[in-house]
Design an enzyme around this catalytic site. Sequence first.
Site, PDB file in Angstrom:
ATOM      1  N   GLU A  65     -18.831  -7.541   3.632  1.00 52.98           N
ATOM      2  CA  GLU A  65     -18.263  -6.981   4.855  1.00 52.98           C
ATOM      3  C   GLU A  65     -18.914  -7.680   6.037  1.00 52.98           C
ATOM      4  OE1 GLU A  65     -18.272  -2.738   5.195  1.00 52.98           O
ATOM      5  OE2 GLU A  65     -17.573  -2.482   3.140  1.00 52.98           O
ATOM      6  N   ALA A 104     -36.760  -7.504   3.900  1.00 59.47           N
ATOM      7  CA  ALA A 104     -37.139  -6.096   3.696  1.00 59.47           C
ATOM      8  C   ALA A 104     -36.461  -5.248   4.774  1.00 59.47           C
ATOM      9  CB  ALA A 104     -38.647  -5.955   3.790  1.00 59.47           C
ATOM     10  N   CYS A 124     -20.666  -1.032  -2.012  1.00 57.79           N
ATOM     11  CA  CYS A 124     -20.688  -1.797  -3.273  1.00 57.79           C
ATOM     12  C   CYS A 124     -21.972  -1.636  -4.086  1.00 57.79           C
ATOM     13  CB  CYS A 124     -20.444  -3.263  -2.972  1.00 57.79           C
ATOM     14  SG  CYS A 124     -18.928  -3.504  -2.052  1.00 57.79           S
ATOM     15  N   THR A 160     -12.389   1.442  -6.784  1.00 55.37           N
ATOM     16  CA  THR A 160     -12.998   1.917  -8.034  1.00 55.37           C
ATOM     17  C   THR A 160     -14.272   2.683  -7.676  1.00 55.37           C
ATOM     18  OG1 THR A 160     -14.151  -0.213  -8.260  1.00 55.37           O
ATOM     19  CG2 THR A 160     -12.102   0.048  -9.486  1.00 55.37           C
ATOM     20  N   LEU A 189     -33.846 -11.573   0.677  1.00 54.03           N
ATOM     21  CA  LEU A 189     -35.269 -11.215   0.572  1.00 54.03           C
ATOM     22  C   LEU A 189     -35.736 -10.612   1.888  1.00 54.03           C
ATOM     23  CD1 LEU A 189     -37.029 -14.109  -1.417  1.00 54.03           C
ATOM     24  CD2 LEU A 189     -36.582 -11.775  -2.173  1.00 54.03           C
ATOM     25  N   ASP A 203       0.852  -1.190   0.000  1.00 57.88           N
ATOM     26  CA  ASP A 203       0.000   0.000   0.000  1.00 57.88           C
ATOM     27  C   ASP A 203       0.887   1.239   0.000  1.00 57.88           C
ATOM     28  OD1 ASP A 203      -3.273   0.175   0.964  1.00 57.88           O
ATOM     29  OD2 ASP A 203      -2.098   2.025   0.825  1.00 57.88           O
TER      30      ASP A 203
HETATM   31  C1  UGA Z   1     -21.972  -6.980  -1.300  1.00 55.35           C
HETATM   32  C2  UGA Z   1     -22.187  -8.385  -1.870  1.00 55.35           C
HETATM   33  O1  UGA Z   1     -23.111  -9.115  -1.068  1.00 55.35           O
HETATM   34  C3  UGA Z   1     -20.865  -9.153  -1.933  1.00 55.35           C
HETATM   35  O2  UGA Z   1     -21.071 -10.413  -2.563  1.00 55.35           O
HETATM   36  C4  UGA Z   1     -19.862  -8.345  -2.759  1.00 55.35           C
HETATM   37  O3  UGA Z   1     -18.595  -8.968  -2.812  1.00 55.35           O
HETATM   38  C5  UGA Z   1     -19.691  -6.969  -2.139  1.00 55.35           C
HETATM   39  O4  UGA Z   1     -20.978  -6.315  -2.091  1.00 55.35           O
HETATM   40  C6  UGA Z   1     -18.725  -6.206  -2.997  1.00 55.35           C
HETATM   41  O5  UGA Z   1     -19.045  -5.950  -4.173  1.00 55.35           O
HETATM   42  O6  UGA Z   1     -17.591  -5.966  -2.563  1.00 55.35           O
HETATM   43  P1  UGA Z   1     -21.693  -5.937   1.162  1.00 55.35           P
HETATM   44  O7  UGA Z   1     -21.838  -4.603   0.486  1.00 55.35           O
HETATM   45  O8  UGA Z   1     -20.609  -6.138   2.148  1.00 55.35           O
HETATM   46  O9  UGA Z   1     -21.541  -7.099   0.051  1.00 55.35           O
HETATM   47  O10 UGA Z   1     -23.043  -6.189   1.950  1.00 55.35           O
HETATM   48  P2  UGA Z   1     -24.367  -7.089   1.807  1.00 55.35           P
HETATM   49  O11 UGA Z   1     -24.391  -8.070   2.902  1.00 55.35           O
HETATM   50  O12 UGA Z   1     -24.522  -7.603   0.437  1.00 55.35           O
HETATM   51  O13 UGA Z   1     -25.501  -5.991   2.087  1.00 55.35           O
HETATM   52  C7  UGA Z   1     -25.686  -4.880   1.201  1.00 55.35           C
HETATM   53  C8  UGA Z   1     -26.895  -4.073   1.646  1.00 55.35           C
HETATM   54  O14 UGA Z   1     -28.108  -4.782   1.412  1.00 55.35           O
HETATM   55  C9  UGA Z   1     -26.925  -3.719   3.132  1.00 55.35           C
HETATM   56  O15 UGA Z   1     -27.374  -2.403   3.281  1.00 55.35           O
HETATM   57  C10 UGA Z   1     -27.896  -4.719   3.728  1.00 55.35           C
HETATM   58  O16 UGA Z   1     -28.500  -4.272   4.902  1.00 55.35           O
HETATM   59  C11 UGA Z   1     -28.896  -4.826   2.589  1.00 55.35           C
HETATM   60  N1  UGA Z   1     -29.687  -6.078   2.597  1.00 55.35           N
HETATM   61  C12 UGA Z   1     -29.094  -7.275   2.386  1.00 55.35           C
HETATM   62  C13 UGA Z   1     -31.059  -6.004   2.794  1.00 55.35           C
HETATM   63  O17 UGA Z   1     -31.641  -4.916   2.986  1.00 55.35           O
HETATM   64  N2  UGA Z   1     -31.788  -7.148   2.748  1.00 55.35           N
HETATM   65  C14 UGA Z   1     -31.224  -8.356   2.527  1.00 55.35           C
HETATM   66  O18 UGA Z   1     -31.960  -9.374   2.494  1.00 55.35           O
HETATM   67  C15 UGA Z   1     -29.840  -8.425   2.353  1.00 55.35           C
END
Ligand code: UGA
Length: 432
Positions: free
Chosen positions: A155, A255, A263, A86, A253, A30
């Site tokens: 995360e 809500a 991301c 990115t 799924l 880094d």
């Molecule tokens: C997401 C993807 O899930 C990963 O596979 C991917 O590698 C990552 O982005 C990335 O591109 O680096 P992340 O952003 O860490 O991961 O978090 P998620 O667990 O996917 O949640 C994303 C958002 O969706 C959060 O705000 C979470 O609260 C929301 N969410 C998730 C819902 O509202 N409902 C759900 O059923 C699931």
Amino acid sequence: MKLCMIGTGYVGLVSGVCFADLGNDVICVDKNVNKIDLLKKGKVPIYEPGLSELVVKNYKNKRLTFSTDLKKSVKSSDIIFICVGTPTKKNGISADLSQIYNVAKEIKSSINSFKIIITKSTVPVTTGDEIEKILSKKNSKSKFSVVSNPEFLREGEAIRDFTYPDRIVVGSNDKRSNRVLKNLYGPLISKGAQYVYTSRRAAELIKYASNAFLATKITFINEIANLCEKIAVNIEDISIGMGLDKRIGSRFLRAGPGYGGSCFPKDTKAITSTGDKFKTNLSVIKSVIKSNKNRSKFLLNRVNEILNKKIKNKKITFLGVTFKANTDDMRDSSSLSMIPSLSKKGAIIKYYDPTGYKKEFSKVKNVSSANTIKESVEGSDLVIIHTEWNDFKSINFKSLIKGKKFIIYDMRNIYSPKKIRAQGFKYYSVGR
Ligand code: UGA
């Protein structure tokens, strides 16, 4: 194998540490001297359960090293992973690829033997082609191979996701790097991960299409939840009933307050920009972005109704302010629009987050951080459960606070409405 991870952000650090744990020699590089110094002392600059232990373990056994010397690190490695950010371009929707191309320019003179150069960062289709062009200016094409190997870590679940991935996607236009990568990922493939070998452009698109699809799934269920609220149907029943169909699947799924984080918001925008660039209207994703943008407003209207349109001087508590549980990440969290908007309307806001004080609210009027759940809810009129931390899942509200009862608005549907109402609380949730 000798690996070099360029960029010690989320993707670079987690995958670097996990590759080291699988027995590889990994150098994490880094530019940020402070970050590298901290890592050498075993201090991890990001919040990720379990990461710190793995850093210390692998640094001690010397499989993991840290450096600020990019050129030297590249020269002594066989596989180079580009893991820099990115982000969305300022004043635009496309991905800012300047960090990626800067790395390519910086390393082009360090290709002293055959190197596999991999983008692990999320990069738009054709980025690999551009990297190849940059490297070709100094090197013959037989000296390197540019591969796309997107990361699917979440995360808060990153180590588990790395160790037990559903699939490993490798996109390259030459068979040699495919063989090397299949070997590198061998320990995960033997535990059941599917290995998908495809073209470089396809791998780049798989990542964006996956994130856009998951964002769509969440947005879809959020809109169905809106309908459920009007017709006295429980959204959980709908999620279960739909999710049992294997073609749909039950995950993502839930809500809630809409998707946030570093991301989904960025990648949904970037993929529509790629669509526009290639004259393809990705209208479904565009409407997902719009719907998710309106989500906070929708939930704020509900808050207004719950408080009988009297927000001024109301004491409102937020339990959790990050974009989801098990992270300290505030990026694109719905709390960033909800809290300032409630403050503007005259509410007095206290929040408690298991990851502590957030500088994002330091300049927002009448917002303070509490050190405990109890302190945050004391004297409150409305408690909003904003994030689904385990810490919030078994609170005995009745015994926590004696006297005045607050209203509870559970934006993550953590609690059973029946049980909470039986304790004498007014309780609202999402889509039920
Ligand atoms: C997401 C993807 O899930 C990963 O596979 C991917 O590698 C990552 O982005 C990335 O591109 O680096 P992340 O952003 O860490 O991961 O978090 P998620 O667990 O996917 O949640 C994303 C958002 O969706 C959060 O705000 C979470 O609260 C929301 N969410 C998730 C819902 O509202 N409902 C759900 O059923 C699931």
